[in-house]
Design an enzyme around this catalytic site. Structure first.
Site, mmCIF file in Angstrom:
data_model
loop_
_atom_site.group_PDB
_atom_site.id
_atom_site.type_symbol
_atom_site.label_atom_id
_atom_site.label_comp_id
_atom_site.label_asym_id
_atom_site.label_seq_id
_atom_site.Cartn_x
_atom_site.Cartn_y
_atom_site.Cartn_z
ATOM 1 N N GLY A 69 0.861 -1.183 0.022
ATOM 2 C CA GLY A 69 0.089 -0.080 -0.006
ATOM 3 C C GLY A 69 0.779 1.318 0.043
ATOM 4 C CB THR A 70 4.028 1.960 1.735
ATOM 5 O OG1 THR A 70 3.549 1.648 3.139
ATOM 6 C CG2 THR A 70 5.101 3.118 1.821
ATOM 7 C CG ASN A 148 -4.252 4.401 9.634
ATOM 8 O OD1 ASN A 148 -4.652 5.110 8.929
ATOM 9 N ND2 ASN A 148 -3.202 4.173 9.969
ATOM 10 C CB SER A 196 -2.143 -3.046 1.167
ATOM 11 O OG SER A 196 -1.460 -3.809 1.962
ATOM 12 C CB CYS A 322 3.102 2.922 10.698
ATOM 13 S SG CYS A 322 2.100 1.951 9.688
HETATM 14 N N1 PLP Z 1 -2.510 3.139 4.039
HETATM 15 C C1 PLP Z 1 -3.349 2.988 5.302
HETATM 16 C C2 PLP Z 1 -4.235 3.710 5.707
HETATM 17 C C3 PLP Z 1 -2.618 1.978 6.172
HETATM 18 O O1 PLP Z 1 -3.536 1.686 7.157
HETATM 19 C C4 PLP Z 1 -1.796 1.251 5.615
HETATM 20 C C5 PLP Z 1 -0.973 0.062 6.674
HETATM 21 O O2 PLP Z 1 -1.294 0.180 7.863
HETATM 22 C C6 PLP Z 1 -1.139 1.608 4.406
HETATM 23 C C7 PLP Z 1 -1.403 2.615 3.758
HETATM 24 C C8 PLP Z 1 0.389 0.833 4.020
HETATM 25 O O3 PLP Z 1 0.103 -0.578 3.719
HETATM 26 P P1 PLP Z 1 1.320 -1.375 3.623
HETATM 27 O O4 PLP Z 1 1.530 -1.905 4.680
HETATM 28 O O5 PLP Z 1 0.979 -2.744 2.541
HETATM 29 O O6 PLP Z 1 2.447 -0.503 3.018
#
Ligand code: PLP
Length: 381
Positions: A69-70, A148, A196, A322
């Site tokens: 997702g990042t 999140n 993701s 995170c």
């Molecule tokens: N965006 C949101 C809203 C998330 O909650 C997260 C992960 O916690 C991410 C992006 C990042 O996703 P990934 O862990 O696949 O990099």
């Protein structure tokens, strides 16, 4: 174990594991190879692409696989900003995931004009201010769908309407809504959308970006011709196939799962409210992802609550995963107006597919006593 940290990551679905194992154990072909094991791998990747596109109301050709997702967030934002050198403004919100916030900070350092829209005490962005800030020089607005940490759902239709009034594109981070609520990119009018695998009972290390046909976008990673030359690198076949299977299962179970999990979330929320004094629920009552519940247990350190719950085999989070290993107070909780002390007392419960009513009952049995004991200890210090 009672796992209530499904926004951090989810347990992989056994059906996903089974599907992936073929690619981990036997089907090792490079999807770019022209002989049968390569072509077969490519076919499976396209089937996964189809499953994900279906769940978004998109076309197969509009899905690009990434590693997370990042990466999808970085790709969407940098890719659009670089495709529009004549437009140098980027707008986002104060409560985005670090994948967006830090990309915005990177843009700022490289000379772009970046504006962070504040939110109200429930986490809703100030739409009037957004309307004022967007100009004909705005290339992109990136606002997350569901937060999140507190679950607030933004009104994407309204954001798209504002953006289109000045010809700006819209990206949304839908990592926390994909597979949980019905998404239709066409109805929403969104240009780019990040998702993701590991948040929807699929594997870690795989994500995807929806890019509406015709959207100007430059690649983030240069190299081979994979993913229509938009994301170079030999495909993570097992991961992509697993993500596709997870999307297929989510599609099949969406309505039923939502109904059951929302009920469990209501039960947990009501139970905490009725059994524990001096708490504050963070987030809105409506327009939310119900399975994300964030409470301040006032005058306590959330970490102590988390560790006490963990000794009972109950796993929750003190905010977003995170930021958990840093001393920093959550930018989301401060943006909604919590004091640093209130923010440090927050616990997030996030409910998922493998939770049961028994899990919720156990938490409601254990938690009041844990809070009472911790409060006794902290008042005696
Ligand atoms: N965006 C949101 C809203 C998330 O909650 C997260 C992960 O916690 C991410 C992006 C990042 O996703 P990934 O862990 O696949 O990099």
């Amino acid at each position: 174990m009672i796992y209530l940290d499904n926004n951090a990551t989810t347990q992989i679905d056994p059906q996903v594991c089974k599907k992936m194992s073929l690619f981990l154990e036997q089907q090792f072909g490079n999807p770019s190879s022209l002989y049968p094991i390569g072509r077969e791998a490519k076919e499976f990747i396209n089937e996964a692409r189809e499953n994900i596109a279906d769940l978004l109301g998109a076309k197969r050709s509009e899905i690009i696989f990434t590693a997370s997702g990042t990466e999808s967030d970085n790709f969407a934002i940098r890719g659009v900003m670089e495709a529009f050198p004549e437009k140098d403004e980027f707008i986002t919100s104060a409560i985005e995931h670090p994948a967006v916030i830090e990309t915005a900070n990177y843009l700022k350092k490289s000379g772009k004009k970046v504006f962070f829209i504040p939110v109200d005490p429930y986490g809703f962005i100030d739409l009037d201010l957004l309307q004022k800030k967007v100009t004909s020089k705005t290339a992109l607005i990136s606002i997350m769908h569901a937060n999140n940490e507190i679950g607030t759902l933004q009104s994407l239709e309204e954001i798209v309407r504002i953006a289109k009034s000045k010809d700006a594109l819209v990206h949304t981070d839908a990592v926390q809504t994909f597979g949980k609520i019905k998404l239709d990119v066409q109805k929403l009018g969104i240009d780019l959308l990040s998702i993701s695998g590991h948040k929807v009972y699929g594997p870690k290390g795989v994500g995807a970006l929806f890019v509406k046909k015709g959207t100007p976008l430059l690649p983030l990673i240069h190299g081979g011709h994979q993913e229509g030359k938009m994301r170079a690198g030999t495909e993570n076949t097992a991961g992509i196939v697993g993500f596709g299977e997870a999307a297929k299962i989510a599609q099949e179970r969406l309505k039923k799962d939502k109904k059951r999990l929302d009920k469990l979330a209501d039960q947990l929320k009501k139970g905490i409210h009725s059994s524990i004094p001096d708490i504050k629920f963070n987030g809105p009552e409506e327009e939310r992802i119900k399975t994300t519940l964030n409470f301040s247990f006032l005058k306590l350190e959330a970490e102590a609550v988390l560790l006490a719950l963990a000794t009972k085999g109950i796993y929750v989070s003190t905010g977003s995963a995170c930021s958990e290993d840093s001393d920093e107070v959550s930018h989301v909780l401060t943006a909604i107006g919590l004091s640093p002390d209130q923010a440090r007392s927050c616990i997030r419960f996030s409910i998922g597919r493998f939770n049961t009513e028994k899990d919720i009952n156990t938490v409601l049995q254990e938690l009041p006593e844990i809070i009472e004991n911790l409060r006794k200890i902290s008042s005696s210090i």
